[in-house]
Write a protein that holds these residues in place. Structure first.
Motif, PDB file in Angstrom:
ATOM      1  N   THR A  34       0.828  -1.205   0.000  1.00  0.00           N
ATOM      2  CA  THR A  34       0.000   0.000   0.000  1.00  0.00           C
ATOM      3  C   THR A  34       0.862   1.253   0.000  1.00  0.00           C
ATOM      4  N   VAL A  35       0.408   2.220  -0.766  1.00  0.00           N
ATOM      5  CA  VAL A  35       1.056   3.515  -0.892  1.00  0.00           C
ATOM      6  C   VAL A  35      -0.033   4.551  -0.701  1.00  0.00           C
ATOM      7  N   SER A  36       0.295   5.633  -0.023  1.00  0.00           N
ATOM      8  CA  SER A  36      -0.719   6.657   0.207  1.00  0.00           C
ATOM      9  C   SER A  36      -1.086   7.334  -1.112  1.00  0.00           C
ATOM     10  N   MET A  37      -2.317   7.801  -1.174  1.00  0.00           N
ATOM     11  CA  MET A  37      -2.769   8.514  -2.370  1.00  0.00           C
ATOM     12  C   MET A  37      -1.964   9.791  -2.565  1.00  0.00           C
ATOM     13  N   GLU A  38      -1.531  10.415  -1.476  1.00  0.00           N
ATOM     14  CA  GLU A  38      -0.714  11.629  -1.583  1.00  0.00           C
ATOM     15  C   GLU A  38       0.596  11.326  -2.308  1.00  0.00           C
ATOM     16  N   ARG A  39       1.206  10.197  -1.976  1.00  0.00           N
ATOM     17  CA  ARG A  39       2.463   9.797  -2.622  1.00  0.00           C
ATOM     18  C   ARG A  39       2.232   9.512  -4.105  1.00  0.00           C
ATOM     19  N   LEU A  40       1.136   8.823  -4.405  1.00  0.00           N
ATOM     20  CA  LEU A  40       0.830   8.534  -5.801  1.00  0.00           C
ATOM     21  C   LEU A  40       0.566   9.813  -6.582  1.00  0.00           C
ATOM     22  N   GLU A  41      -0.125  10.761  -5.962  1.00  0.00           N
ATOM     23  CA  GLU A  41      -0.382  12.044  -6.630  1.00  0.00           C
ATOM     24  C   GLU A  41       0.913  12.791  -6.894  1.00  0.00           C
ATOM     25  N   ALA A  42       1.850  12.716  -5.941  1.00  0.00           N
ATOM     26  CA  ALA A  42       3.142  13.373  -6.136  1.00  0.00           C
ATOM     27  C   ALA A  42       3.915  12.720  -7.279  1.00  0.00           C
ATOM     28  N   LEU A  43       3.880  11.408  -7.349  1.00  0.00           N
ATOM     29  CA  LEU A  43       4.550  10.706  -8.444  1.00  0.00           C
ATOM     30  C   LEU A  43       3.896  11.018  -9.779  1.00  0.00           C
ATOM     31  N   ALA A  45       2.353  13.755 -10.525  1.00  0.00           N
ATOM     32  CA  ALA A  45       2.714  15.138 -10.854  1.00  0.00           C
ATOM     33  C   ALA A  45       4.101  15.195 -11.494  1.00  0.00           C
ATOM     34  N   GLN A  46       4.993  14.315 -11.078  1.00  0.00           N
ATOM     35  CA  GLN A  46       6.333  14.282 -11.658  1.00  0.00           C
ATOM     36  C   GLN A  46       6.298  13.851 -13.121  1.00  0.00           C
ATOM     37  N   THR A  47       5.326  13.049 -13.496  1.00  0.00           N
ATOM     38  CA  THR A  47       5.264  12.588 -14.884  1.00  0.00           C
ATOM     39  C   THR A  47       4.909  13.719 -15.827  1.00  0.00           C
ATOM     40  N   ASP A  48       4.222  14.761 -15.332  1.00  0.00           N
ATOM     41  CA  ASP A  48       3.879  15.899 -16.176  1.00  0.00           C
ATOM     42  C   ASP A  48       5.107  16.684 -16.599  1.00  0.00           C
ATOM     43  N   SER A  49       6.131  16.703 -15.763  1.00  0.00           N
ATOM     44  CA  SER A  49       7.312  17.499 -16.064  1.00  0.00           C
ATOM     45  C   SER A  49       8.374  16.718 -16.840  1.00  0.00           C
ATOM     46  N   GLN A  50       8.174  15.411 -16.994  1.00  0.00           N
ATOM     47  CA  GLN A  50       9.155  14.596 -17.695  1.00  0.00           C
ATOM     48  C   GLN A  50       8.957  14.737 -19.200  1.00  0.00           C
ATOM     49  N   PRO A  51      10.048  14.803 -19.960  1.00  0.00           N
ATOM     50  CA  PRO A  51       9.917  14.837 -21.421  1.00  0.00           C
ATOM     51  C   PRO A  51       9.332  13.520 -21.924  1.00  0.00           C
ATOM     52  N   THR A  52       8.621  13.583 -23.016  1.00  0.00           N
ATOM     53  CA  THR A  52       8.026  12.368 -23.569  1.00  0.00           C
ATOM     54  C   THR A  52       9.106  11.500 -24.190  1.00  0.00           C
ATOM     55  N   ALA A  53       8.831  10.225 -24.267  1.00  0.00           N
ATOM     56  CA  ALA A  53       9.794   9.276 -24.826  1.00  0.00           C
ATOM     57  C   ALA A  53       9.940   9.503 -26.326  1.00  0.00           C
TER      58      ALA A  53
END
Length: 61
Positions: A34-43, A45-53
């Protein structure tokens, strides 16, 4: 026909985010990781700033 054309709710980023977060949370819970929803939301959010493959043709070089 693309999924976005068939299912108009997929054009809403908030709906897509909710679907992804629920799926990841449930999948990890099934594995007793189990992972908190807050942690998943933070992760997420990080995908939005990553360049696309790169396209598949460029990745094979």
């Amino acid at each position: 026909m693309k999924l976005r054309d068939r299912y108009h709710q997929l054009q809403d980023p908030a709906v897509v985010k909710a679907m992804v977060l629920r799926s990841v949370y449930a999948s990890m819970a099934l594995e007793n990781q189990t992972v908190s929803m807050e942690r998943l939301e933070a992760l997420y959010a990080q995908t939005d700033s990553q360049p696309t493959a790169s396209p598949a043709g460029e990745a094979a070089r």
